[in-house]
Design an enzyme around this catalytic site. Structure first.
Site, PDB file in Angstrom:
ATOM      1  N   TYR A 186     -12.445  -1.500  -4.020  1.00  0.00           N
ATOM      2  CA  TYR A 186     -12.962  -1.671  -2.658  1.00  0.00           C
ATOM      3  C   TYR A 186     -14.483  -1.531  -2.583  1.00  0.00           C
ATOM      4  O   TYR A 186     -15.028  -1.300  -1.505  1.00  0.00           O
ATOM      5  CB  TYR A 186     -12.291  -0.669  -1.717  1.00  0.00           C
ATOM      6  CG  TYR A 186     -10.888  -1.082  -1.312  1.00  0.00           C
ATOM      7  CD1 TYR A 186     -10.682  -2.168  -0.448  1.00  0.00           C
ATOM      8  CD2 TYR A 186      -9.766  -0.406  -1.781  1.00  0.00           C
ATOM      9  CE1 TYR A 186      -9.402  -2.554  -0.068  1.00  0.00           C
ATOM     10  CE2 TYR A 186      -8.486  -0.789  -1.405  1.00  0.00           C
ATOM     11  CZ  TYR A 186      -8.322  -1.867  -0.544  1.00  0.00           C
ATOM     12  OH  TYR A 186      -7.055  -2.249  -0.153  1.00  0.00           O
TER      13      TYR A 186
ATOM     14  N   LYS B 282       0.824  -1.219   0.000  1.00  0.00           N
ATOM     15  CA  LYS B 282       0.000   0.000   0.000  1.00  0.00           C
ATOM     16  C   LYS B 282       0.860   1.273   0.000  1.00  0.00           C
ATOM     17  O   LYS B 282       2.069   1.207   0.268  1.00  0.00           O
ATOM     18  CB  LYS B 282      -0.933  -0.044   1.208  1.00  0.00           C
ATOM     19  CG  LYS B 282      -1.945  -1.192   1.156  1.00  0.00           C
ATOM     20  CD  LYS B 282      -2.953  -1.091   2.299  1.00  0.00           C
ATOM     21  CE  LYS B 282      -3.980  -2.210   2.228  1.00  0.00           C
ATOM     22  NZ  LYS B 282      -5.035  -2.076   3.276  1.00  0.00           N
TER      23      LYS B 282
ATOM     24  N   ARG C 109       2.587  -6.559   8.823  1.00  0.00           N
ATOM     25  CA  ARG C 109       1.914  -5.370   9.384  1.00  0.00           C
ATOM     26  C   ARG C 109       2.529  -4.965  10.720  1.00  0.00           C
ATOM     27  O   ARG C 109       2.619  -3.779  11.034  1.00  0.00           O
ATOM     28  CB  ARG C 109       0.415  -5.627   9.486  1.00  0.00           C
ATOM     29  CG  ARG C 109      -0.289  -5.506   8.122  1.00  0.00           C
ATOM     30  CD  ARG C 109      -1.715  -5.993   8.171  1.00  0.00           C
ATOM     31  NE  ARG C 109      -2.455  -5.639   6.960  1.00  0.00           N
ATOM     32  CZ  ARG C 109      -3.618  -6.213   6.631  1.00  0.00           C
ATOM     33  NH1 ARG C 109      -4.157  -7.140   7.396  1.00  0.00           N
ATOM     34  NH2 ARG C 109      -4.242  -5.841   5.522  1.00  0.00           N
TER      35      ARG C 109
ATOM     36  N   GLU D  78      -9.474 -10.050  -7.789  1.00  0.00           N
ATOM     37  CA  GLU D  78      -8.510  -8.971  -7.561  1.00  0.00           C
ATOM     38  C   GLU D  78      -7.312  -9.082  -8.504  1.00  0.00           C
ATOM     39  O   GLU D  78      -6.815  -8.069  -9.013  1.00  0.00           O
ATOM     40  CB  GLU D  78      -8.074  -8.982  -6.085  1.00  0.00           C
ATOM     41  CG  GLU D  78      -9.221  -8.594  -5.160  1.00  0.00           C
ATOM     42  CD  GLU D  78      -8.960  -8.877  -3.688  1.00  0.00           C
ATOM     43  OE1 GLU D  78      -9.866  -8.614  -2.878  1.00  0.00           O
ATOM     44  OE2 GLU D  78      -7.860  -9.359  -3.336  1.00  0.00           O
TER      45      GLU D  78
ATOM     46  N   HIS E 159      -2.170  -5.393   1.461  1.00  0.00           N
ATOM     47  CA  HIS E 159      -3.472  -6.043   1.283  1.00  0.00           C
ATOM     48  C   HIS E 159      -3.227  -7.527   1.062  1.00  0.00           C
ATOM     49  O   HIS E 159      -2.229  -7.911   0.464  1.00  0.00           O
ATOM     50  CB  HIS E 159      -4.174  -5.461   0.046  1.00  0.00           C
ATOM     51  CG  HIS E 159      -5.371  -6.260  -0.391  1.00  0.00           C
ATOM     52  ND1 HIS E 159      -6.597  -6.100   0.196  1.00  0.00           N
ATOM     53  CD2 HIS E 159      -5.519  -7.229  -1.329  1.00  0.00           C
ATOM     54  CE1 HIS E 159      -7.462  -6.953  -0.377  1.00  0.00           C
ATOM     55  NE2 HIS E 159      -6.824  -7.637  -1.303  1.00  0.00           N
TER      56      HIS E 159
ATOM     57  N   ASN F   7      -2.078   0.290   6.582  1.00  0.00           N
ATOM     58  CA  ASN F   7      -1.606  -0.970   7.183  1.00  0.00           C
ATOM     59  C   ASN F   7      -0.706  -1.791   6.245  1.00  0.00           C
ATOM     60  O   ASN F   7      -0.687  -3.018   6.295  1.00  0.00           O
ATOM     61  CB  ASN F   7      -2.775  -1.784   7.753  1.00  0.00           C
ATOM     62  CG  ASN F   7      -3.777  -2.201   6.698  1.00  0.00           C
ATOM     63  OD1 ASN F   7      -3.618  -1.868   5.521  1.00  0.00           O
ATOM     64  ND2 ASN F   7      -4.799  -2.927   7.098  1.00  0.00           N
TER      65      ASN F   7
HETATM   66  P1  GDP Z   1      -8.063  -6.769   5.518  1.00  0.00           P
HETATM   67  O1  GDP Z   1      -8.711  -7.901   4.761  1.00  0.00           O
HETATM   68  O2  GDP Z   1      -7.226  -7.240   6.677  1.00  0.00           O
HETATM   69  O3  GDP Z   1      -7.320  -5.815   4.625  1.00  0.00           O
HETATM   70  O4  GDP Z   1      -9.251  -5.954   6.205  1.00  0.00           O
HETATM   71  P2  GDP Z   1     -10.717  -5.565   5.681  1.00  0.00           P
HETATM   72  O5  GDP Z   1     -11.068  -6.313   4.436  1.00  0.00           O
HETATM   73  O6  GDP Z   1     -11.639  -5.683   6.860  1.00  0.00           O
HETATM   74  O7  GDP Z   1     -10.594  -4.014   5.353  1.00  0.00           O
HETATM   75  C1  GDP Z   1      -9.992  -3.576   4.155  1.00  0.00           C
HETATM   76  C2  GDP Z   1      -9.089  -2.418   4.465  1.00  0.00           C
HETATM   77  O8  GDP Z   1      -9.874  -1.330   4.935  1.00  0.00           O
HETATM   78  C3  GDP Z   1      -8.074  -2.655   5.587  1.00  0.00           C
HETATM   79  O9  GDP Z   1      -6.909  -3.287   5.145  1.00  0.00           O
HETATM   80  C4  GDP Z   1      -7.790  -1.259   6.069  1.00  0.00           C
HETATM   81  O10 GDP Z   1      -6.838  -0.611   5.197  1.00  0.00           O
HETATM   82  C5  GDP Z   1      -9.124  -0.571   5.891  1.00  0.00           C
HETATM   83  N1  GDP Z   1      -9.856  -0.545   7.160  1.00  0.00           N
HETATM   84  C6  GDP Z   1     -10.433  -1.588   7.808  1.00  0.00           C
HETATM   85  N2  GDP Z   1     -11.022  -1.192   8.947  1.00  0.00           N
HETATM   86  C7  GDP Z   1     -10.818   0.152   9.012  1.00  0.00           C
HETATM   87  C8  GDP Z   1     -11.185   1.159   9.950  1.00  0.00           C
HETATM   88  O11 GDP Z   1     -11.828   0.893  10.974  1.00  0.00           O
HETATM   89  N3  GDP Z   1     -10.810   2.443   9.664  1.00  0.00           N
HETATM   90  C9  GDP Z   1     -10.098   2.757   8.526  1.00  0.00           C
HETATM   91  N4  GDP Z   1      -9.763   4.043   8.299  1.00  0.00           N
HETATM   92  N5  GDP Z   1      -9.723   1.836   7.628  1.00  0.00           N
HETATM   93  C10 GDP Z   1     -10.067   0.558   7.868  1.00  0.00           C
END
Ligand code: GDP
Length: 139
Positions: A51, A11, A104, A128, A117, A114
């Site tokens: 997304y 990222k 991470r 994807e 992905h 973070n």
């Molecule tokens: P991942 O599969 O571990 O990447 O997590 P998710 O699919 O739940 O979320 C996708 C991405 O959205 C995450 O990698 C974070 O960059 C972002 N994200 C998830 N939760 C939050 C949050 O509570 N706040 C913000 N700002 N970004 C979030």
């Protein structure tokens, strides 16, 4: 059926902080083969599309804005049990909860920035990967 492939992005935060080389090294040292690799930048439009599944979430706008804020590295990776092993290699979504030694844990600062992905299923890995790579770009 498992395809043994996953999709990842390094990222904008990790790219800006100079971690491309270290992260690719961690990925290949963990036994993943690089099938496709690209240094590119998402626009607000393409990040929004990537997304889209999160479009109802409160952080969607911030996520799209962050993911289009700078260049990223996209890759398709191959290994037995790729989805689960890669999720274990990168650690929890929130780096504060990510296990010691995970990508991470080492390179991310916050839940939004973070570092990487990782696909959450074989189906999403295929979708994807197709978002970024043609068949001719995979080896
Ligand atoms: P991942 O599969 O571990 O990447 O997590 P998710 O699919 O739940 O979320 C996708 C991405 O959205 C995450 O990698 C974070 O960059 C972002 N994200 C998830 N939760 C939050 C949050 O509570 N706040 C913000 N700002 N970004 C979030």
């Amino acid at each position: 059926m498992s395809t043994n492939r996953t999709f990842t992005m390094i990222k904008p935060d990790a790219v800006a902080n100079g971690h491309i080389g270290a992260i690719i090294n961690d990925i290949t040292a963990a036994g993943f083969k690089i099938v496709a690799l690209k240094y590119t930048k998402l626009t607000e439009e393409t990040a929004g599309k990537f997304y889209e599944v999160h479009s109802a979430r409160p952080f969607y706008k911030d996520l799209v804005s962050f993911m289009s804020s700078g260049p990223i590295v996209a890759a398709i990776l191959e290994k037995d049990n790729a989805i689960e092993d890669f999720r274990n290699l990168i650690g929890a979504t929130n780096p504060a909860d990510a296990a010691e030694g995970t990508i991470r844990n080492k390179y991310a600062k916050s839940i939004d920035a973070n570092a990487v992905h990782g696909s959450d299923s074989d189906e999403n890995a295929a979708i994807e990967g197709d978002f970024f790579f043609t068949a001719a770009e995979r080896f």
